[in-house]
Design a protein around this motif. Structure first.
Motif, PDB file in Angstrom:
ATOM      1  N   LEU A   1      43.123  92.737  83.786  1.00 53.49           N
ATOM      2  CA  LEU A   1      41.769  93.024  83.351  1.00 53.49           C
ATOM      3  C   LEU A   1      41.622  93.548  82.093  1.00 53.49           C
ATOM      4  CD1 LEU A   1      38.615  92.788  83.791  1.00 53.49           C
ATOM      5  CD2 LEU A   1      39.052  94.765  85.320  1.00 53.49           C
ATOM      6  N   ALA A   2      42.469  94.659  81.813  1.00 46.27           N
ATOM      7  CA  ALA A   2      42.600  95.502  80.502  1.00 46.27           C
ATOM      8  C   ALA A   2      42.832  94.528  79.505  1.00 46.27           C
ATOM      9  CB  ALA A   2      43.378  96.772  80.929  1.00 46.27           C
ATOM     10  N   TRP A   3      43.911  93.724  79.580  1.00 46.01           N
ATOM     11  CA  TRP A   3      44.456  92.833  78.511  1.00 46.01           C
ATOM     12  C   TRP A   3      43.281  91.866  78.296  1.00 46.01           C
ATOM     13  CZ3 TRP A   3      49.735  91.909  77.214  1.00 46.01           C
ATOM     14  CH2 TRP A   3      49.673  90.838  76.387  1.00 46.01           C
ATOM     15  N   LEU A   4      42.506  91.241  79.199  1.00 46.76           N
ATOM     16  CA  LEU A   4      41.441  90.478  79.039  1.00 46.76           C
ATOM     17  C   LEU A   4      40.296  90.860  78.074  1.00 46.76           C
ATOM     18  CD1 LEU A   4      39.806  87.700  79.364  1.00 46.76           C
ATOM     19  CD2 LEU A   4      39.069  88.522  81.718  1.00 46.76           C
ATOM     20  N   VAL A   5      39.940  92.252  78.462  1.00 46.81           N
ATOM     21  CA  VAL A   5      39.032  93.063  77.732  1.00 46.81           C
ATOM     22  C   VAL A   5      39.223  93.235  76.351  1.00 46.81           C
ATOM     23  CG1 VAL A   5      37.633  95.049  77.417  1.00 46.81           C
ATOM     24  CG2 VAL A   5      37.959  94.020  79.787  1.00 46.81           C
ATOM     25  N   VAL A   6      40.318  93.757  76.116  1.00 47.70           N
ATOM     26  CA  VAL A   6      40.818  93.832  74.830  1.00 47.70           C
ATOM     27  C   VAL A   6      40.966  92.509  73.890  1.00 47.70           C
ATOM     28  CG1 VAL A   6      42.773  94.508  73.348  1.00 47.70           C
ATOM     29  CG2 VAL A   6      42.047  95.943  75.271  1.00 47.70           C
ATOM     30  N   LEU A   7      41.575  91.438  74.649  1.00 52.56           N
ATOM     31  CA  LEU A   7      41.652  90.213  73.906  1.00 52.56           C
ATOM     32  C   LEU A   7      40.316  89.455  73.627  1.00 52.56           C
ATOM     33  CD1 LEU A   7      43.661  87.789  73.087  1.00 52.56           C
ATOM     34  CD2 LEU A   7      43.443  86.897  75.376  1.00 52.56           C
ATOM     35  N   SER A   8      39.308  89.657  74.596  1.00 50.50           N
ATOM     36  CA  SER A   8      38.060  89.167  74.188  1.00 50.50           C
ATOM     37  C   SER A   8      37.299  89.910  72.952  1.00 50.50           C
ATOM     38  CB  SER A   8      37.160  89.399  75.629  1.00 50.50           C
ATOM     39  OG  SER A   8      37.685  88.705  76.437  1.00 50.50           O
ATOM     40  N   ILE A   9      37.535  91.410  72.951  1.00 51.52           N
ATOM     41  CA  ILE A   9      36.818  91.860  72.022  1.00 51.52           C
ATOM     42  C   ILE A   9      37.485  91.516  70.572  1.00 51.52           C
ATOM     43  CG2 ILE A   9      36.521  94.284  70.636  1.00 51.52           C
ATOM     44  CD1 ILE A   9      36.451  95.387  73.578  1.00 51.52           C
ATOM     45  N   GLY A  10      39.046  91.280  70.330  1.00 47.33           N
ATOM     46  CA  GLY A  10      39.201  90.808  69.212  1.00 47.33           C
ATOM     47  C   GLY A  10      38.994  89.391  68.968  1.00 47.33           C
ATOM     48  N   ALA A  11      38.887  88.581  69.857  1.00 45.15           N
ATOM     49  CA  ALA A  11      38.606  87.475  69.748  1.00 45.15           C
ATOM     50  C   ALA A  11      37.150  87.236  69.002  1.00 45.15           C
ATOM     51  CB  ALA A  11      38.706  86.484  70.789  1.00 45.15           C
ATOM     52  N   ALA A  12      36.249  87.971  69.647  1.00 42.00           N
ATOM     53  CA  ALA A  12      34.735  87.953  68.992  1.00 42.00           C
ATOM     54  C   ALA A  12      35.012  88.271  67.571  1.00 42.00           C
ATOM     55  CB  ALA A  12      33.996  89.098  70.026  1.00 42.00           C
ATOM     56  N   ALA A  13      35.541  89.436  67.266  1.00 45.40           N
ATOM     57  CA  ALA A  13      35.578  89.676  65.626  1.00 45.40           C
ATOM     58  C   ALA A  13      36.183  88.473  64.951  1.00 45.40           C
ATOM     59  CB  ALA A  13      36.524  90.758  65.725  1.00 45.40           C
ATOM     60  N   VAL A  14      37.440  87.832  65.451  1.00 45.15           N
ATOM     61  CA  VAL A  14      38.159  86.916  64.449  1.00 45.15           C
ATOM     62  C   VAL A  14      37.281  85.852  64.568  1.00 45.15           C
ATOM     63  CG1 VAL A  14      40.177  88.017  64.657  1.00 45.15           C
ATOM     64  CG2 VAL A  14      39.678  86.093  66.190  1.00 45.15           C
ATOM     65  N   GLY A  15      36.580  85.533  65.578  1.00 43.68           N
ATOM     66  CA  GLY A  15      35.569  84.324  65.730  1.00 43.68           C
ATOM     67  C   GLY A  15      34.488  84.217  64.507  1.00 43.68           C
ATOM     68  N   LEU A  16      33.921  85.370  64.426  1.00 45.68           N
ATOM     69  CA  LEU A  16      33.083  85.434  63.273  1.00 45.68           C
ATOM     70  C   LEU A  16      33.406  85.417  62.228  1.00 45.68           C
ATOM     71  CD1 LEU A  16      30.921  88.649  64.793  1.00 45.68           C
ATOM     72  CD2 LEU A  16      30.199  86.205  64.763  1.00 45.68           C
ATOM     73  N   ARG A  17      34.788  85.766  61.791  1.00 48.12           N
ATOM     74  CA  ARG A  17      35.522  85.647  60.585  1.00 48.12           C
ATOM     75  C   ARG A  17      35.742  84.219  60.339  1.00 48.12           C
ATOM     76  NH1 ARG A  17      35.929  86.697  55.463  1.00 48.12           N
ATOM     77  NH2 ARG A  17      38.161  86.516  54.539  1.00 48.12           N
ATOM     78  N   LEU A  18      36.279  83.490  61.391  1.00 45.48           N
ATOM     79  CA  LEU A  18      36.485  82.094  61.132  1.00 45.48           C
ATOM     80  C   LEU A  18      35.472  81.242  60.931  1.00 45.48           C
ATOM     81  CD1 LEU A  18      38.436  79.811  61.786  1.00 45.48           C
ATOM     82  CD2 LEU A  18      38.011  79.756  64.478  1.00 45.48           C
ATOM     83  N   VAL A  19      34.330  81.537  61.437  1.00 48.52           N
ATOM     84  CA  VAL A  19      33.120  80.855  61.196  1.00 48.52           C
ATOM     85  C   VAL A  19      32.714  80.738  59.739  1.00 48.52           C
ATOM     86  CG1 VAL A  19      30.685  80.387  61.592  1.00 48.52           C
ATOM     87  CG2 VAL A  19      32.120  80.723  63.340  1.00 48.52           C
ATOM     88  N   ALA A  20      32.864  82.088  59.134  1.00 44.66           N
ATOM     89  CA  ALA A  20      32.502  82.406  57.722  1.00 44.66           C
ATOM     90  C   ALA A  20      33.302  81.605  56.736  1.00 44.66           C
ATOM     91  CB  ALA A  20      32.579  83.869  57.586  1.00 44.66           C
ATOM     92  N   VAL A  21      34.750  81.775  57.068  1.00 43.87           N
ATOM     93  CA  VAL A  21      35.824  81.128  56.227  1.00 43.87           C
ATOM     94  C   VAL A  21      35.394  79.764  56.191  1.00 43.87           C
ATOM     95  CG1 VAL A  21      38.215  80.341  55.949  1.00 43.87           C
ATOM     96  CG2 VAL A  21      37.489  82.735  56.733  1.00 43.87           C
ATOM     97  N   LEU A  22      35.346  78.845  57.445  1.00 41.81           N
ATOM     98  CA  LEU A  22      35.090  77.465  57.591  1.00 41.81           C
ATOM     99  C   LEU A  22      33.704  76.978  56.760  1.00 41.81           C
ATOM    100  CD1 LEU A  22      36.270  76.741  61.096  1.00 41.81           C
ATOM    101  CD2 LEU A  22      37.474  76.313  58.965  1.00 41.81           C
ATOM    102  N   ARG A  23      32.650  78.046  56.987  1.00 41.71           N
ATOM    103  CA  ARG A  23      31.519  77.764  56.254  1.00 41.71           C
ATOM    104  C   ARG A  23      31.841  77.777  54.574  1.00 41.71           C
ATOM    105  NH1 ARG A  23      26.870  80.899  59.598  1.00 41.71           N
ATOM    106  NH2 ARG A  23      26.689  79.523  61.302  1.00 41.71           N
ATOM    107  N   ARG A  24      32.427  78.637  54.174  1.00 40.96           N
ATOM    108  CA  ARG A  24      32.923  78.705  52.861  1.00 40.96           C
ATOM    109  C   ARG A  24      33.709  77.512  52.201  1.00 40.96           C
ATOM    110  NH1 ARG A  24      35.084  83.261  52.742  1.00 40.96           N
ATOM    111  NH2 ARG A  24      33.511  84.577  52.775  1.00 40.96           N
TER     112      ARG A  24
END
Length: 427
Positions: free
Chosen positions: A398-421
Motif C-alpha cells: 500500500l505504501a508502494w502504491l501511494v508513493v508510485l501514484s503521487i510520482g505518476a501524477a507529477a510525471v503525467g502532467l509533464r508528459l502531457v505538456a511535452v507532447l503538446r509542445r
C-alpha cells in the motif's frame, strides 16, 4: 548490409514487424517467462524451507541487479544506432563484448562482497558461485538480445526463447523437488540459471537465423567508446525504473529477515507480470521514436493505451485471483501476501504513465530530467516499503502504491505538456 570479416546482418528493414506485433510478442514472451518463474517458486516453496526460498530469491534479485548494471546501456545504444542507420553487425559486436566482460566483473565483485560481509552456506558454495556468475553473464546478454531484436523489428521472437528457458528451469526444479526434499539455495539457484542460459542460447540462434548475424566480438576502444557514450545515460534511467523492485528483496532479506523477502517477492514477481506490458511497450515506443521522430506523439498515446489494456487485463486477473494463485505456494504465502499482490496490481496504471514518460524522454534525449525524477521516486518507494515492513507485505505494498501514484501524477502532467509542445512544433 555487411560489415568487416564476414560479420553479416541482413537489412533490418526487409524483415521488420509492426511496432504492435513486436510489443505483443515481447509481452507474450515475458508472460511465459513470468508464468514459468511463478511455477518455479511454487515448486521451490514445496521442496524446501522458507529460509532457503528467501535466500534463493535474494540471490535472483542480486543477479538481476548485476545484469541491470552490467548492460551499461548497450541495448539502448543498439536501438539508437540501428535507428540512425548504422551497420547493426558492428554495433552488436561491440555491445555483446562489453556486456559480457561487465557481467563477469560485477558478478565476481558481488560474490566477493557478499562472502566478506554476510557469509552463509550458500554464498560459500562453489556451485552457487558458478551458477551466479553464469546467470549474471547470460542474463545481461539476453537483455541486449531483446533490445537488438526490437531495433531490428523482430521483438516478437521473444516468446519462443522465454518459453523454452522458463520450461527448462521449471523442469529442473521439479526434478530436484521429486528427487530430494529440502533442497539447498545453491541447488535451486542452479535450476534457475539453467533456464536463463537456455534463453540466451536460443536468442543467439534466433539473431543469426532471423537477421543473419554472425558475431565477431570486439573490445576495440574506437567501437566501445561511442556505444558507451550513447548508452550510459539511458542505462542510468533504466536503473531508476528497475532498481527499487530489485533492491527491496535484498534489503528485506538482510535488514529484516529472509522470510520477509520470501513473502514479498512472489507478490512483486506476479505484479511485475502486469507491469511488464507498459515496460515492454515503452521499449518499442522508444525504438519507434528514434526511427521515426515525427510519429512520437501518436506512438506514445498508442503505446499507453495498449499498455493499459493488456496490462490492465493482467492486473485484473491478479486482483481477482490473488489468494488462489499465491496458495499454490502454500497457505502461509497466500495469507501473508494476497493483500500485497492486490495493492501492487493496482499500481499498473501509474506505472504505465511513468513508462510512457520515460520512453518519451529517451526518444528526445531528455534523460537528465527523467533520471532525477526516477532517483527521487525510487528512494521514496524503498523507504516507504521498509518503513512499513514490520506491519507485513500488505502495508508495504500500500505504501508502494501511494508513493508510485503521487510520482505518476507529477510525471503525467509533464508528459502531457511535452507532447503538446511536440504537436505544436510539428504544426
Amino acid at each position: 548490409m555487411s560489415a568487416e570479416r564476414g560479420t553479416t546482418v541482413r537489412d533490418g528493414s526487409t524483415v521488420r514487424h509492426s511496432a504492435l506485433r513486436s510489443s505483443l510478442g515481447l509481452i507474450v514472451g515475458k508472460a511465459a517467462q513470468t508464468g514459468a518463474g511463478f511455477a518455479f517458486w511454487v515448486v521451490a516453496a514445496r521442496a524446501t524451507s522458507d529460509r532457503e526460498v528467501g535466500l534463493t530469491m535474494a540471490a535472483v534479485a542480486a543477479v538481476m541487479i548485476c545484469t541491470q548494471l552490467a548492460v551499461l546501456g548497450a541495448g539502448s545504444a543498439v536501438i539508437v544506432a540501428v535507428g540512425r542507420g548504422e551497420p547493426p553487425a558492428r554495433v552488436l559486436d561491440a555491445a555483446f563484448a562489453i556486456v559480457g566482460v561487465a557481467g563477469t566483473v560485477l558478478a565476481l565483485g558481488y560474490l566477493v562482497l557478499q562472502s566478506a560481509v554476510t557469509p552463509d552456506t550458500a554464498s560459500l558454495s562453489v556451485l552457487f558461485w558458478l551458477t551466479f556468475l553464469v546467470a549474471a553473464v547470460t542474463g545481461t546478454l539476453v537483455i541486449v538480445l531483446d533490445q537488438a531484436l526490437v531495433a531490428l523489428g523482430r521483438g516478437s521472437s521473444a516468446s519462443l526463447r522465454y518459453a523454452l528457458g522458463g520450461g527448462v528451469s521449471l523442469g529442473a526444479a521439479a526434478l530436484v523437488s521429486w528427487g530430494a526434499h529440502g533442497a539447498s539455495a545453491d541447488v535451486l539457484m542452479a535450476c534457475w540459471t539453467l533456464g536463463t542460459t537456455v534463453a540466451c542460447v536460443v536468442g543467439a540462434v534466433q539473431l543469426r537465423r532471423l537477421v543473419g548475424y554472425r558475431p565477431r566480438l570486439s573490445l576495440r576502444p574506437a567501437r566501445g567508446r561511442p556505444l558507451l557514450a550513447v548508452g550510459l545515460p539511458y542505462q542510468l534511467l533504466t536503473l531508476t525504473e528497475r532498481a527499487p523492485g530489485l533492491v527491496l528483496p535484498l534489503l528485506l532479506a538482510h535488514m529484516v529477515a529472509p522470510e520477509a523477502a520470501a513473502y514479498w517477492y512472489p507478490a512483486w514477481m506476479m505484479a511485475w507480470a502486469a507491469y511488464s506490458a507498459p515496460m515492454l511497450m515503452g521499449i518499442v515506443q522508444f525504438s519507434e521514436g528514434v526511427r521515426d521522430p515525427a510519429r512520437l506523439v501518436s506512438t506514445t498515446w498508442a503505446s499507453l493505451r495498449w499498455s493499459l489494456v493488456v496490462g490492465g487485463l493482467a492486473a485484473a486477473v491478479l486482483v481477482l485471483l490473488a489468494h488462489p494463485l499465491l496458495s499454490l505456494l502454500g497457505e502461509r504465502y497466500a495469507d501473508a501476501s494476497a493483500g500485497a499482490l492486490r495493492w501492487l496490481a493496482a499500481g499498473l496504471v501509474p506505472y504505465a504513465v511513468l513508462q510512457a514518460y520515460n520512453a518519451v524522454c529517451r526518444a528526445l534525449g531528455r534523460y537528465t530530467e527523467a533520471i532525477v525524477v526516477g532517483v527521487m521516486l525510487g528512494v521514496a518507494l524503498c523507504a516507504a516499503a521498509l518503513w512499513t515492513a514490520d506491519r507485513g507485505p500488505s502495508a508495504m505494498a500500500l505504501a508502494w502504491l501511494v508513493v508510485l501514484s503521487i510520482g505518476a501524477a507529477a510525471v503525467g502532467l509533464r508528459l502531457v505538456a511535452v507532447l503538446r509542445r511536440l504537436r505544436k512544433d510539428a504544426r
